[in-house]
Motif scaffolding. Structure first.
Motif, short mmCIF file in Angstrom:
data_model
loop_
_atom_site.label_atom_id
_atom_site.label_comp_id
_atom_site.label_asym_id
_atom_site.label_seq_id
_atom_site.Cartn_x
_atom_site.Cartn_y
_atom_site.Cartn_z
N ALA A 1 0.84 -1.20 0.00
CA ALA A 1 0.00 0.00 0.00
C ALA A 1 0.88 1.24 0.00
CB ALA A 1 -0.93 0.02 1.22
N GLY A 2 0.30 2.35 -0.39
CA GLY A 2 0.96 3.64 -0.35
C GLY A 2 -0.05 4.74 -0.12
N GLU A 3 0.37 5.83 0.46
CA GLU A 3 -0.52 6.95 0.72
C GLU A 3 0.15 8.24 0.29
OE1 GLU A 3 -3.03 8.15 4.55
OE2 GLU A 3 -0.93 8.78 4.73
N ILE A 4 -0.62 9.11 -0.37
CA ILE A 4 -0.14 10.44 -0.70
C ILE A 4 -1.17 11.45 -0.21
CG2 ILE A 4 1.29 9.77 -2.66
CD1 ILE A 4 -0.96 10.48 -4.53
N ILE A 5 -0.70 12.58 0.30
CA ILE A 5 -1.59 13.61 0.84
C ILE A 5 -1.20 14.97 0.27
CG2 ILE A 5 -2.14 12.35 2.94
CD1 ILE A 5 -0.05 13.96 4.43
N HIS B 1 5.97 11.16 -4.24
CA HIS B 1 4.53 11.02 -4.48
C HIS B 1 4.26 10.47 -5.88
CE1 HIS B 1 4.60 13.80 -1.07
NE2 HIS B 1 3.35 13.44 -0.82
N LYS B 2 5.00 11.00 -6.86
CA LYS B 2 4.78 10.54 -8.24
C LYS B 2 5.09 9.06 -8.38
CE LYS B 2 6.02 11.44 -13.06
NZ LYS B 2 6.80 12.28 -13.99
N ALA B 3 6.09 8.57 -7.64
CA ALA B 3 6.45 7.16 -7.72
C ALA B 3 5.27 6.27 -7.33
CB ALA B 3 7.64 6.88 -6.81
N ILE B 4 4.47 6.73 -6.37
CA ILE B 4 3.28 5.97 -5.98
C ILE B 4 2.21 6.06 -7.05
CG2 ILE B 4 1.40 5.83 -4.29
CD1 ILE B 4 3.40 6.66 -2.15
N VAL B 5 1.98 7.27 -7.57
CA VAL B 5 0.94 7.48 -8.59
C VAL B 5 1.18 6.62 -9.82
CG1 VAL B 5 -0.11 9.16 -10.14
CG2 VAL B 5 0.46 9.82 -7.80
N VAL B 6 2.43 6.54 -10.29
CA VAL B 6 2.72 5.84 -11.54
C VAL B 6 3.17 4.40 -11.32
CG1 VAL B 6 3.32 8.01 -12.67
CG2 VAL B 6 5.14 6.60 -11.65
N SER B 7 3.19 3.95 -10.07
CA SER B 7 3.62 2.59 -9.78
C SER B 7 2.75 1.56 -10.51
CB SER B 7 3.57 2.33 -8.28
OG SER B 7 3.80 0.96 -8.01
N THR B 8 3.36 0.50 -10.97
CA THR B 8 2.62 -0.58 -11.62
C THR B 8 2.34 -1.74 -10.66
OG1 THR B 8 4.69 -1.58 -12.39
CG2 THR B 8 3.59 -0.03 -13.88
N THR B 9 2.54 -1.53 -9.37
CA THR B 9 2.35 -2.61 -8.40
C THR B 9 1.01 -2.56 -7.68
OG1 THR B 9 3.39 -1.38 -6.59
CG2 THR B 9 4.84 -2.67 -8.00
N TYR B 10 0.24 -1.49 -7.85
CA TYR B 10 -1.05 -1.36 -7.16
C TYR B 10 -2.20 -1.65 -8.12
CZ TYR B 10 1.87 1.15 -3.80
OH TYR B 10 2.85 1.49 -2.92
N VAL C 1 -5.17 6.72 -1.29
CA VAL C 1 -4.62 5.47 -0.75
C VAL C 1 -4.57 4.45 -1.88
CG1 VAL C 1 -4.95 3.59 0.90
CG2 VAL C 1 -5.53 5.95 1.55
N TYR C 2 -3.38 3.98 -2.16
CA TYR C 2 -3.15 2.97 -3.20
C TYR C 2 -2.94 1.61 -2.53
CZ TYR C 2 -2.46 6.71 -6.60
OH TYR C 2 -2.65 7.79 -7.42
N LEU C 3 -3.45 0.56 -3.17
CA LEU C 3 -3.39 -0.75 -2.54
C LEU C 3 -3.16 -1.85 -3.58
CD1 LEU C 3 -5.15 -1.95 0.47
CD2 LEU C 3 -5.75 -3.27 -1.55
N ARG C 4 -2.35 -2.80 -3.21
CA ARG C 4 -2.20 -4.03 -3.98
C ARG C 4 -2.87 -5.14 -3.18
NH1 ARG C 4 1.86 -6.57 -7.48
NH2 ARG C 4 1.98 -8.81 -7.02
N GLY C 5 -3.87 -5.74 -3.77
CA GLY C 5 -4.61 -6.77 -3.05
C GLY C 5 -5.27 -7.73 -4.00
#
Length: 217
Positions: free
Chosen positions: A41-45, A70-79, A99-103
């Motif tokens: 998971a990742g969170e950006i605020i 923050h951009k690394a979370i937005v463009v991540s291919t893992t979520y 809130v980004y999540l891989r599940g």
């Protein structure tokens, strides 16, 4: 999404801006406490006090995309799931949380019915109706479970739905149906994780010998 909203609301209510709440918890603690199964998971605020959503949204987005972390979370291919929340402070401050999540795959498969076709039936009092459909699992960025099967139901003149098939991979059926009735069909698709998608509908109104056929979907 509910977690993202709650995180923004907590920051507004307690007048802070941080990934750690005053009670010491962070988004990972909250996700775990919610009972959601997750593997990452990742969170950006972000916050701003632009007066309208039309100006606040791009400002928050710009903040995120201009910050490498923050951009690394937005463009991540893992979520494969993301929820965005907003809370408004009495002073006009807008606090955004994503809130980004891989599940596991929680998204139902998609079914689509085609417009039914109607031809002459075996007798003058019937019509030969063919109903067809297609489907696929909704593709997630990762961990898409894959398509499993369809459920098909039908009803006559607005009555109770009757099961035709469940757990089938068949994609059409042809029936000789009596005239002067309205027939409805609905199809839903399931993925391999057991998630059902929404119904897709088709409808045929067969007239008496002198009327015209009505077909909708």
């Amino acid at each position: 999404m509910a977690i993202a909203r709650a995180r923004s609301a907590d920051m507004v209510a307690n007048n802070y801006f941080s990934h750690t709440q005053p009670d010491g918890r962070n988004v990972f603690d909250i996700i775990s406490a919610s009972g959601i199964t997750w593997f990452g998971a990742g969170e950006i605020i972000a916050w701003n006090n632009y007066p309208t959503l039309e100006t606040s949204v791009p400002a928050a987005n710009s903040q995120w995309l201009n910050s490498p972390g923050h951009k690394a979370i937005v463009v991540s291919t893992t979520y494969n799931y993301v929820g965005v929340g907003l809370a408004l402070g009495s002073n006009g401050k807008k606090i955004w949380t994503a809130v980004y999540l891989r599940g596991p795959d929680r998204t139902g498969a998609r079914a689509t019915t085609a417009k039914p076709t109607v031809a002459a039936g075996a007798t003058a009092a019937t019509k030969r109706v063919t109903v067809s459909w297609s489907g696929a699992d909704v593709k997630l960025q990762v961990l898409t479970s894959g398509f499993h099967s369809f459920q098909v139901q039908r009803r006559v003149d607005g009555g109770a739905w009757a099961m035709v098939w469940i757990g089938t991979t068949v994609k059409s059926m042809t029936l000789d149906l009596a005239a002067s009735h309205t027939y409805e069909f609905r199809v839903a698709a399931r993925d391999k994780a057991g998630n059902w998608g929404a119904w897709s509908m088709a409808k045929v109104t067969l007239p008496s010998a002198t009327g015209s056929v009505t077909v909708t979907r």
